[in-house]
Design a protein around this motif. Sequence first.
Motif, PDB file in Angstrom:
ATOM      1  N   TRP A 223       0.866  -1.684   0.191  1.00 14.31           N
ATOM      2  CA  TRP A 223       0.313  -0.004   0.021  1.00 14.31           C
ATOM      3  C   TRP A 223       1.104   0.980   0.015  1.00 14.31           C
ATOM      4  O   TRP A 223       0.152   2.853  -0.761  1.00 14.31           O
ATOM      5  CB  TRP A 223      -1.477  -0.400   1.133  1.00 14.31           C
ATOM      6  CG  TRP A 223      -1.916   1.386   1.590  1.00 14.31           C
ATOM      7  CD1 TRP A 223      -2.827   1.559   1.269  1.00 14.31           C
ATOM      8  CD2 TRP A 223      -0.941   2.782   2.212  1.00 14.31           C
ATOM      9  NE1 TRP A 223      -3.195   3.238   1.445  1.00 14.31           N
ATOM     10  CE2 TRP A 223      -1.828   3.466   2.206  1.00 14.31           C
ATOM     11  CE3 TRP A 223      -0.046   2.598   3.087  1.00 14.31           C
ATOM     12  CZ2 TRP A 223      -2.524   4.621   2.946  1.00 14.31           C
ATOM     13  CZ3 TRP A 223      -0.123   4.081   3.743  1.00 14.31           C
ATOM     14  CH2 TRP A 223      -1.407   5.173   3.577  1.00 14.31           C
ATOM     15  N   LEU A 224       1.904   0.815   1.339  1.00 17.21           N
ATOM     16  CA  LEU A 224       3.166   3.023   0.941  1.00 17.21           C
ATOM     17  C   LEU A 224       3.287   3.514  -0.051  1.00 17.21           C
ATOM     18  O   LEU A 224       3.085   3.899  -0.872  1.00 17.21           O
ATOM     19  CB  LEU A 224       3.765   2.098   1.316  1.00 17.21           C
ATOM     20  CG  LEU A 224       4.921   3.032   2.473  1.00 17.21           C
ATOM     21  CD1 LEU A 224       4.500   4.512   2.074  1.00 17.21           C
ATOM     22  CD2 LEU A 224       5.832   2.715   2.754  1.00 17.21           C
ATOM     23  N   VAL A 225       4.023   1.861  -1.376  1.00 12.21           N
ATOM     24  CA  VAL A 225       5.412   2.068  -2.376  1.00 12.21           C
ATOM     25  C   VAL A 225       3.697   2.480  -3.686  1.00 12.21           C
ATOM     26  O   VAL A 225       4.181   3.115  -4.420  1.00 12.21           O
ATOM     27  CB  VAL A 225       5.243   1.080  -2.860  1.00 12.21           C
ATOM     28  CG1 VAL A 225       6.576  -0.155  -1.465  1.00 12.21           C
ATOM     29  CG2 VAL A 225       4.533  -0.019  -3.322  1.00 12.21           C
ATOM     30  N   GLY A 226       2.962   1.915  -3.490  1.00  9.79           N
ATOM     31  CA  GLY A 226       1.446   2.319  -4.346  1.00  9.79           C
ATOM     32  C   GLY A 226       0.645   3.746  -3.862  1.00  9.79           C
ATOM     33  O   GLY A 226       0.343   3.823  -5.035  1.00  9.79           O
ATOM     34  N   SER A 227       1.308   4.034  -3.331  1.00  8.21           N
ATOM     35  CA  SER A 227       0.809   5.262  -2.723  1.00  8.21           C
ATOM     36  C   SER A 227       0.891   6.923  -3.011  1.00  8.21           C
ATOM     37  O   SER A 227       2.800   6.824  -3.445  1.00  8.21           O
ATOM     38  CB  SER A 227       0.404   5.657  -1.061  1.00  8.21           C
ATOM     39  OG  SER A 227       1.683   6.265  -0.658  1.00  8.21           O
ATOM     40  N   ALA A 228       0.506   8.107  -2.826  1.00  9.74           N
ATOM     41  CA  ALA A 228       1.373   9.272  -4.141  1.00  9.74           C
ATOM     42  C   ALA A 228       3.043   9.030  -2.726  1.00  9.74           C
ATOM     43  O   ALA A 228       3.824   9.473  -3.322  1.00  9.74           O
ATOM     44  CB  ALA A 228       0.679  10.597  -3.015  1.00  9.74           C
ATOM     45  N   VAL A 229       2.685   8.704  -1.427  1.00  6.83           N
ATOM     46  CA  VAL A 229       4.644   8.382  -0.728  1.00  6.83           C
ATOM     47  C   VAL A 229       5.404   7.361  -1.962  1.00  6.83           C
ATOM     48  O   VAL A 229       6.562   7.962  -1.769  1.00  6.83           O
ATOM     49  CB  VAL A 229       4.294   8.365   0.181  1.00  6.83           C
ATOM     50  CG1 VAL A 229       5.689   8.052   1.385  1.00  6.83           C
ATOM     51  CG2 VAL A 229       3.416   9.217   1.451  1.00  6.83           C
ATOM     52  N   GLY A 230       5.115   6.303  -1.759  1.00  7.96           N
ATOM     53  CA  GLY A 230       5.491   5.382  -3.241  1.00  7.96           C
ATOM     54  C   GLY A 230       6.258   6.250  -4.183  1.00  7.96           C
ATOM     55  O   GLY A 230       7.230   5.999  -4.540  1.00  7.96           O
ATOM     56  N   ARG A 231       5.595   6.928  -4.969  1.00 11.26           N
ATOM     57  CA  ARG A 231       5.543   7.473  -6.442  1.00 11.26           C
ATOM     58  C   ARG A 231       7.121   8.982  -6.281  1.00 11.26           C
ATOM     59  O   ARG A 231       8.055   9.038  -6.185  1.00 11.26           O
ATOM     60  CB  ARG A 231       4.617   8.165  -6.816  1.00 11.26           C
ATOM     61  CG  ARG A 231       3.468   7.663  -7.174  1.00 11.26           C
ATOM     62  CD  ARG A 231       2.494   8.098  -8.080  1.00 11.26           C
ATOM     63  NE  ARG A 231       1.501   9.429  -7.416  1.00 11.26           N
ATOM     64  CZ  ARG A 231       0.392   8.777  -6.719  1.00 11.26           C
ATOM     65  NH1 ARG A 231      -0.049   8.044  -7.059  1.00 11.26           N
ATOM     66  NH2 ARG A 231      -0.224   9.367  -6.605  1.00 11.26           N
ATOM     67  N   ARG A 232       6.986   9.212  -4.524  1.00 10.18           N
ATOM     68  CA  ARG A 232       7.948  10.351  -3.897  1.00 10.18           C
ATOM     69  C   ARG A 232       9.347   9.735  -3.771  1.00 10.18           C
ATOM     70  O   ARG A 232       9.949   9.694  -4.441  1.00 10.18           O
ATOM     71  CB  ARG A 232       7.708  11.122  -3.079  1.00 10.18           C
ATOM     72  CG  ARG A 232       6.031  12.357  -3.824  1.00 10.18           C
ATOM     73  CD  ARG A 232       6.549  12.886  -2.456  1.00 10.18           C
ATOM     74  NE  ARG A 232       5.572  12.942  -1.572  1.00 10.18           N
ATOM     75  CZ  ARG A 232       4.090  12.614  -0.972  1.00 10.18           C
ATOM     76  NH1 ARG A 232       3.225  12.954  -1.808  1.00 10.18           N
ATOM     77  NH2 ARG A 232       3.975  11.968  -0.150  1.00 10.18           N
ATOM     78  N   MET A 233       8.363   7.658  -3.128  1.00 12.63           N
ATOM     79  CA  MET A 233       9.583   7.386  -2.892  1.00 12.63           C
ATOM     80  C   MET A 233      10.890   7.096  -4.784  1.00 12.63           C
ATOM     81  O   MET A 233      12.191   7.341  -4.779  1.00 12.63           O
ATOM     82  CB  MET A 233       9.705   6.388  -2.049  1.00 12.63           C
ATOM     83  CG  MET A 233       9.164   6.584  -0.495  1.00 12.63           C
ATOM     84  SD  MET A 233       8.349   4.807  -0.415  1.00 12.63           S
ATOM     85  CE  MET A 233       9.867   4.018   0.054  1.00 12.63           C
ATOM     86  N   LEU A 234       9.756   7.327  -4.700  1.00 10.57           N
ATOM     87  CA  LEU A 234      10.432   6.329  -6.269  1.00 10.57           C
ATOM     88  C   LEU A 234      11.199   7.290  -7.070  1.00 10.57           C
ATOM     89  O   LEU A 234      12.597   7.488  -8.080  1.00 10.57           O
ATOM     90  CB  LEU A 234       9.649   5.968  -7.393  1.00 10.57           C
ATOM     91  CG  LEU A 234       9.001   4.246  -7.330  1.00 10.57           C
ATOM     92  CD1 LEU A 234       8.069   3.612  -7.901  1.00 10.57           C
ATOM     93  CD2 LEU A 234      10.746   3.091  -6.786  1.00 10.57           C
ATOM     94  N   ALA A 235      10.801   8.144  -7.377  1.00 10.52           N
ATOM     95  CA  ALA A 235      11.212   9.610  -7.311  1.00 10.52           C
ATOM     96  C   ALA A 235      12.621  10.448  -7.089  1.00 10.52           C
ATOM     97  O   ALA A 235      13.603  10.649  -7.704  1.00 10.52           O
ATOM     98  CB  ALA A 235      10.068  10.870  -7.601  1.00 10.52           C
ATOM     99  N   CYS A 236      12.387  10.120  -5.885  1.00 10.83           N
ATOM    100  CA  CYS A 236      13.928  10.797  -5.146  1.00 10.83           C
ATOM    101  C   CYS A 236      14.902   9.205  -5.644  1.00 10.83           C
ATOM    102  O   CYS A 236      16.044   9.830  -5.459  1.00 10.83           O
ATOM    103  CB  CYS A 236      13.479  10.568  -3.197  1.00 10.83           C
ATOM    104  SG  CYS A 236      14.392  11.336  -2.247  1.00 10.83           S
ATOM    105  N   ARG A 237      14.598   8.327  -5.495  1.00 14.16           N
ATOM    106  CA  ARG A 237      15.761   7.265  -5.919  1.00 14.16           C
ATOM    107  C   ARG A 237      16.024   7.576  -7.143  1.00 14.16           C
ATOM    108  O   ARG A 237      17.499   7.531  -6.972  1.00 14.16           O
ATOM    109  CB  ARG A 237      14.685   6.013  -6.186  1.00 14.16           C
ATOM    110  CG  ARG A 237      15.589   4.922  -5.979  1.00 14.16           C
ATOM    111  CD  ARG A 237      15.122   3.648  -6.366  1.00 14.16           C
ATOM    112  NE  ARG A 237      14.539   3.635  -7.951  1.00 14.16           N
ATOM    113  CZ  ARG A 237      14.108   2.801  -7.920  1.00 14.16           C
ATOM    114  NH1 ARG A 237      13.087   1.633  -8.019  1.00 14.16           N
ATOM    115  NH2 ARG A 237      12.893   2.927  -9.504  1.00 14.16           N
ATOM    116  N   ASP A 238      15.444   8.025  -8.021  1.00 12.92           N
ATOM    117  CA  ASP A 238      16.191   8.226  -9.595  1.00 12.92           C
ATOM    118  C   ASP A 238      16.783   9.507  -9.687  1.00 12.92           C
ATOM    119  O   ASP A 238      17.589   9.713 -10.740  1.00 12.92           O
ATOM    120  CB  ASP A 238      14.864   7.679 -10.488  1.00 12.92           C
ATOM    121  CG  ASP A 238      13.836   6.843 -10.053  1.00 12.92           C
ATOM    122  OD1 ASP A 238      14.607   5.145 -10.412  1.00 12.92           O
ATOM    123  OD2 ASP A 238      13.415   6.188 -10.745  1.00 12.92           O
TER     124      ASP A 238
END
Length: 365
Positions: A223-238
């Motif tokens: 649920w976390l990685v599929g939420s808006a927070v998860g999208r920010r996590m992927l953006a921060c990683r990339d």
Amino acid sequence: MSGAVHTGLAAPPRARRAVRDPLVLVLVGLCLAAALGLVLGRPAPYLVNAVGQLAAFAILAVSLDLVWGYLGILSLGHGLFFAIGGYVCAMHLLAHGTSVTGTLPDFVQFMGWKGLPSYWAGLEHAPYALFLALGLAGLVAFLFGLVAFRSRVNGVYFSIISQALVYVAMLLMYRNDTGLGGNNGMTGFPLLFGWPMGAPVVVTGLAVAALLALAAVLAGARWLVGSAVGRRMLACRDDETRLRTLGYSTTRLKLQVWCFSAMIAALAGILYVPQVGIINPRVLAPDLSIEIAVWVAIGGLGRLGGAVIGAILVNALKFWLSAAMPEAWPFILSGLVLLVVLVLPNGLLDLAGLRVRPTWARGTR
């Protein structure tokens, strides 16, 4: 501006597939089915215990995958949070046993003390012990992460510092005057919620609790990685710089996920220690923290299901080899790492799409 923000946070197709990985739902269902099977089938105690340990290791792997696979932070010190949960759980078990039986733990008698250390007060109560374990892991992670992330320590430097932290903790735990068992650690847990520790119902209950916790952690992480927070996590990683330019606080994001990951690792330690019946400073050895990263890499970085599969397969193999040929295990583990690096850069989940071409056909394209 909204279009720019949306573009900045859009995950690539491959990342979106990882976020929506149906394997996670399959694993959640398997955890629930396995828990029911342990209750109804009543298999041999050693098998039940092995399943419970593997579930605890899988939780630990998921905790690292959240920060490494989805946030790009490789921690080589997650064994510290695992140990915090384990040590607090051991303190609770010994304090509870002392309150019921009136017998002090062996290491306390060895030190010549008349009672448990003062900072053990209240640990005979399970809710307080659980709160302390998770809260202490979160606090340590917060203090370390605050300094590291505000200073923008990234990459290999963060990995080295995190491993140095767990090594310092190991040296501290080797001291007998810490009141935590010193070199020998803590063992001899007599009771769990009033039940004898070795009773079949306790062994089964611990394994079922570990499986249910793994299912809950997987569902929550998905649920976390599929939420808006998860999208920010992927953006921060990339591209952390781009995300920061768009107005997002990457320090706060990393700190929140880092602390959440640490508490999940502590939960794994809480579930692990009662099943093995001992904890000592070896759990803080740097090689364990490195092994956790190996589980995640072998299973598939940035795939929650892959982290679970990697942890279970590697540790199941380790359990078998520890009895059959323990001296061969380091070489086999090294071979698995080389296999992943050279052939399967995305872990064992790459096997599904691997196409092996004959040697004579490799030069035709």
